[in-house]
Design a protein around this motif. Sequence first.
Motif, PDB file in Angstrom:
ATOM      1  N   ASP A 286     -22.537  11.194  14.215  1.00 49.65           N
ATOM      2  CA  ASP A 286     -23.894  11.120  13.162  1.00 49.65           C
ATOM      3  C   ASP A 286     -24.990  11.918  13.685  1.00 49.65           C
ATOM      4  N   ASN A 287     -24.968  12.178  15.158  1.00 49.16           N
ATOM      5  CA  ASN A 287     -26.008  13.037  15.544  1.00 49.16           C
ATOM      6  C   ASN A 287     -25.726  14.664  15.783  1.00 49.16           C
ATOM      7  N   LEU A 288     -24.739  15.027  15.133  1.00 52.18           N
ATOM      8  CA  LEU A 288     -24.050  16.239  15.557  1.00 52.18           C
ATOM      9  C   LEU A 288     -24.294  17.050  14.327  1.00 52.18           C
ATOM     10  N   TYR A 289     -24.852  18.265  14.490  1.00 48.28           N
ATOM     11  CA  TYR A 289     -24.937  19.246  13.303  1.00 48.28           C
ATOM     12  C   TYR A 289     -24.768  20.669  13.875  1.00 48.28           C
ATOM     13  N   PHE A 290     -24.589  21.424  12.690  1.00 47.44           N
ATOM     14  CA  PHE A 290     -23.808  22.755  13.047  1.00 47.44           C
ATOM     15  C   PHE A 290     -24.205  23.940  12.144  1.00 47.44           C
ATOM     16  N   ALA A 291     -24.727  24.988  12.600  1.00 47.51           N
ATOM     17  CA  ALA A 291     -25.321  26.041  11.876  1.00 47.51           C
ATOM     18  C   ALA A 291     -24.100  27.095  11.525  1.00 47.51           C
ATOM     19  N   SER A 292     -24.076  27.303  10.399  1.00 43.23           N
ATOM     20  CA  SER A 292     -22.759  28.006   9.804  1.00 43.23           C
ATOM     21  C   SER A 292     -23.344  29.139   8.680  1.00 43.23           C
ATOM     22  N   SER A 293     -22.818  30.530   8.849  1.00 43.31           N
ATOM     23  CA  SER A 293     -23.157  31.434   7.871  1.00 43.31           C
ATOM     24  C   SER A 293     -22.057  31.307   6.437  1.00 43.31           C
ATOM     25  N   TYR A 294     -21.426  30.305   6.726  1.00 38.31           N
ATOM     26  CA  TYR A 294     -20.483  30.073   5.525  1.00 38.31           C
ATOM     27  C   TYR A 294     -20.560  28.661   4.879  1.00 38.31           C
ATOM     28  N   LEU A 295     -20.125  28.329   3.605  1.00 36.42           N
ATOM     29  CA  LEU A 295     -20.248  27.082   3.104  1.00 36.42           C
ATOM     30  C   LEU A 295     -19.183  26.390   3.586  1.00 36.42           C
ATOM     31  N   PRO A 296     -19.531  24.904   3.605  1.00 32.39           N
ATOM     32  CA  PRO A 296     -18.607  23.904   4.197  1.00 32.39           C
ATOM     33  C   PRO A 296     -17.317  24.046   3.279  1.00 32.39           C
ATOM     34  N   VAL A 297     -16.213  23.778   3.851  1.00 26.95           N
ATOM     35  CA  VAL A 297     -14.846  23.765   2.891  1.00 26.95           C
ATOM     36  C   VAL A 297     -14.590  22.196   2.582  1.00 26.95           C
ATOM     37  N   PRO A 298     -14.647  21.905   1.301  1.00 26.07           N
ATOM     38  CA  PRO A 298     -14.581  20.556   0.934  1.00 26.07           C
ATOM     39  C   PRO A 298     -13.030  20.083   0.991  1.00 26.07           C
ATOM     40  N   ALA A 299     -12.678  18.956   0.680  1.00 31.54           N
ATOM     41  CA  ALA A 299     -11.035  18.508   0.655  1.00 31.54           C
ATOM     42  C   ALA A 299     -10.532  19.089  -0.850  1.00 31.54           C
ATOM     43  N   SER A 300     -11.649  19.477  -1.502  1.00 30.56           N
ATOM     44  CA  SER A 300     -11.166  19.715  -3.105  1.00 30.56           C
ATOM     45  C   SER A 300     -12.381  20.528  -3.748  1.00 30.56           C
ATOM     46  N   GLY A 301     -11.952  21.338  -4.743  1.00 34.24           N
ATOM     47  CA  GLY A 301     -13.096  22.130  -5.489  1.00 34.24           C
ATOM     48  C   GLY A 301     -13.323  23.406  -4.937  1.00 34.24           C
ATOM     49  N   GLY A 302     -14.484  23.688  -5.184  1.00 33.91           N
ATOM     50  CA  GLY A 302     -14.948  25.142  -4.940  1.00 33.91           C
ATOM     51  C   GLY A 302     -14.398  26.269  -5.726  1.00 33.91           C
ATOM     52  N   ASP A 303     -14.696  27.424  -5.611  1.00 33.05           N
ATOM     53  CA  ASP A 303     -14.214  28.660  -6.641  1.00 33.05           C
ATOM     54  C   ASP A 303     -12.583  28.933  -6.020  1.00 33.05           C
ATOM     55  N   ALA A 304     -12.064  30.012  -6.676  1.00 33.29           N
ATOM     56  CA  ALA A 304     -10.500  30.471  -6.394  1.00 33.29           C
ATOM     57  C   ALA A 304     -10.417  30.764  -4.866  1.00 33.29           C
ATOM     58  N   ASP A 305     -11.513  31.446  -4.438  1.00 33.93           N
ATOM     59  CA  ASP A 305     -11.381  31.921  -3.071  1.00 33.93           C
ATOM     60  C   ASP A 305     -11.375  30.875  -1.981  1.00 33.93           C
ATOM     61  N   MET A 306     -12.431  29.717  -2.321  1.00 34.92           N
ATOM     62  CA  MET A 306     -12.381  28.794  -1.500  1.00 34.92           C
ATOM     63  C   MET A 306     -11.091  27.749  -1.443  1.00 34.92           C
ATOM     64  N   ALA A 307     -10.433  27.854  -2.504  1.00 39.29           N
ATOM     65  CA  ALA A 307      -9.215  27.261  -2.761  1.00 39.29           C
ATOM     66  C   ALA A 307      -8.139  28.089  -2.240  1.00 39.29           C
ATOM     67  N   ALA A 308      -8.075  29.210  -2.058  1.00 40.07           N
ATOM     68  CA  ALA A 308      -7.175  29.872  -1.595  1.00 40.07           C
ATOM     69  C   ALA A 308      -7.425  29.772   0.068  1.00 40.07           C
ATOM     70  N   PHE A 309      -8.637  29.724   0.450  1.00 40.01           N
ATOM     71  CA  PHE A 309      -8.761  29.547   1.826  1.00 40.01           C
ATOM     72  C   PHE A 309      -8.131  28.393   2.520  1.00 40.01           C
ATOM     73  N   ARG A 310      -8.554  27.212   1.746  1.00 44.44           N
ATOM     74  CA  ARG A 310      -8.343  25.866   2.049  1.00 44.44           C
ATOM     75  C   ARG A 310      -6.634  25.897   1.822  1.00 44.44           C
ATOM     76  N   SER A 311      -6.043  26.327   1.103  1.00 43.31           N
ATOM     77  CA  SER A 311      -4.432  26.162   0.916  1.00 43.31           C
ATOM     78  C   SER A 311      -3.763  27.055   2.059  1.00 43.31           C
ATOM     79  N   ALA A 312      -4.202  28.271   2.535  1.00 45.74           N
ATOM     80  CA  ALA A 312      -3.631  29.274   3.237  1.00 45.74           C
ATOM     81  C   ALA A 312      -3.833  28.880   4.657  1.00 45.74           C
ATOM     82  N   VAL A 313      -4.999  28.557   4.978  1.00 41.19           N
ATOM     83  CA  VAL A 313      -5.583  28.173   6.113  1.00 41.19           C
ATOM     84  C   VAL A 313      -5.483  26.694   6.783  1.00 41.19           C
ATOM     85  N   PRO A 314      -4.669  26.313   7.858  1.00 43.58           N
ATOM     86  CA  PRO A 314      -4.652  24.923   8.050  1.00 43.58           C
ATOM     87  C   PRO A 314      -5.965  24.274   8.618  1.00 43.58           C
TER      88      PRO A 314
END
Length: 411
Positions: A286-314
């Motif tokens: 609950d108290n852990l936060y992270f800075a990232s230069s990239y959008l979080p990868v949700p369990a579903s949704g996002g554009d085609a590139d996000m979906a491809a990343f989610r599908s290809a990268v464990p």
Amino acid sequence: MRQASRALFAFSVAFSVALAGVGCTSQRGGSSGGASTGSSSGTLTGTPITLGFVTVENSALGSYPETRRAAQAAVDRANSALDGVGGHPLRLVTCATDGSPESSQNCANQLVAKKPLAVVGGIDFGTQAAMPIYESAHIPYVTGSPQLSGELNSKNAFALSGGTVSELLGITEYLTATKHIRSAHALYVDLPGLLSAAIQGSQNILHKKGVTDVKLIAEKADAADFAPAVTQAAAGNPDAIIVVFQAAACARIAQAAAALNVRSDMYFVGTCASPAVPRAAGGRTDNLYFASSYLPVPASGGDADMAAFRSAVPDADRTSASQGAFSTVLNLRALLAKLPAPSAATLTTALKATVNEPNVMAHPYTCDGKQIEIFPAVCDTSVRLLHWQDNAFSDVTGGWVDGRQLITLIN
């Protein structure tokens, strides 16, 4: 700027809690462009276009094979769904360093011999030594995860995210402009001379901004037990604890913080934005936060590139660094596809001409050398603040945080 100066700058920023007027934007990430064509690398008939790739693997300093795998996944997507580069298949040639300057130089020589149009950087701690080789060959070095090394100030390098520098600026901006903290303790990897340099660089700024509780705790990356250092960082329940380590150490720090029942909010840089880190806390996230230069990868949704990343990268490989590698390859493909005669020279010219160029899973980038003038390679300084929730990273701010104007407070 020399290595020591860059380290002083980055850590001074991280520990400087100062008011700034830079706000958040709601701009989303970019796309690799073009509808899926259904083409595969087997049907692409043009001469292959080569990209080099370098990252640290199997080193005591860290190992990032997930960046190489993500870069290859992006090449596969480019060839199977995006028609390669105008019918030319992309080809990735890779080299692993051990974190030493010599191994980075060796990789640079090996990659340059393959005549790539660009070299993509995963995470390489020895880029300072390798950059003159890329510069002499007039081959652009492009990265989505820059470190505090020669890649930040080389005019031949292009950092499509600001990496640790921008993440530290973003954390500081968020903590001061949004959270209005008045105490900050920092736990960071112990490097020779860094503690005194950070104190000297940040002390005056902190006093000017009325911050009375500032504590810096240095610890070895391979410490046998992080509990003593975490205890020191948490003493007095500061408003925020900033953690600057690599992912393996961050996981142990998160585990120690959970065992010690640390209640202060903890802010980790992007190298720690890996599922392994919050999972090490055993549910106490609950108290852990992270800075990232990239959008979080949700369990579903996002554009085609996000979906491809989610599908290809464990799941375990979905780190800020692997997103950077995937994003950078697709961003380069998009630029190359616009060029009538793709080459290292025309690609370099195209990179320098970018203005608000779509950036896969990230904020648009502009490689004019002026985003952070002392680091001309940086093309984007915007970050997201993430929180671990429901077994995935989620967005805290709902927009990009840009803290680059904090640099004026360090002069």
